[in-house]
Design an enzyme around this catalytic site. Sequence first.
Site, mmCIF file in Angstrom:
data_model
loop_
_atom_site.group_PDB
_atom_site.id
_atom_site.type_symbol
_atom_site.label_atom_id
_atom_site.label_comp_id
_atom_site.label_asym_id
_atom_site.label_seq_id
_atom_site.Cartn_x
_atom_site.Cartn_y
_atom_site.Cartn_z
ATOM 1 C CB SER A 88 7.366 -47.889 16.077
ATOM 2 O OG SER A 88 6.271 -48.799 15.454
ATOM 3 C CE1 TYR A 132 9.102 -52.864 17.667
ATOM 4 C CE2 TYR A 132 7.134 -51.695 17.011
ATOM 5 C CZ TYR A 132 8.397 -52.094 16.898
ATOM 6 O OH TYR A 132 9.085 -51.416 15.871
#
Length: 288
Positions: free
Chosen positions: A156, A169
């Site tokens: 990501s 995250y």
Amino acid sequence: MTTDAEIQSALPALASGSVAVITGGASGIGLAAARRLAAMGLKIVLADIGGARLDEAARGVATIAGGSAVLAVAIDVSKADEVDRLAEKAFDAFGGVSLLMNNAGVGNNPGKPWENRDGWKRLLDINFWGVVHGVEAFVPRMLAAGKPGLIVNTGSKQGITTPPGNLAYNVSKSGVKSFTEGLAHALRNEPGGKIAAHLLIPGFTYTGLTEGATEKPDGAWTGEQVIDFMLAALVRGDFYILCPDNEATRPMDEKRMAWAIGDIIENRPALSRWHPDYKDAFAAFMEG
């Protein structure tokens, strides 16, 4: 768009009849990959949490590939023994694996750095350790087969620029980035090895992780767009598969990433892009 013939000519691992294992395959980017690869003639192993969503995804992919070419396996990637079982089932069913896509992930925010230890551990166990478990379970057998292979781990942009909002995250995807870089180096130096590792870095993508959205936002790409971009990047030999979207261009991403590493070089405060004293400087940097 890169044609299937061009992809399969450049990437023997994606030849018709080859086998792709996709975790997080019941929705989003994983399901888009399964559909596209099935249309290219690959056999598909779909792995995800068991239930109606996985069953429905498997039926849909089977309409493309044929029922005997699709295997659905209900697993929790955070548990190494279940990922080992996935590998056993994949190799028993199809005899080999040429593409492993470690794509399973969750985005729920467990909170601040000093709270909700169990939530933090659960997110990291899925997003980071799920990738490690996949590599441990599949790579030794893929290397032993001596055939061309691909490992694609889904990272990501948040693992690179680490914006405020969901620290756990960010930590998990930063770990995936570092792990995949080291994996690529190790595979490159493995005697006789024919397996390459790649880091998929999606942009804003409409998936099951898209919070508060019941339909695709205008700024988001679809999972299908991400997979088309990924396949073209694999043909080019890109390690970092950095996807744009309908809001962020590659030049924008490059500047944001350059600013992030500049925090260290220039000894700015951590995450200075969001620091009030650097707001104007960042805006000028992006416009320059």
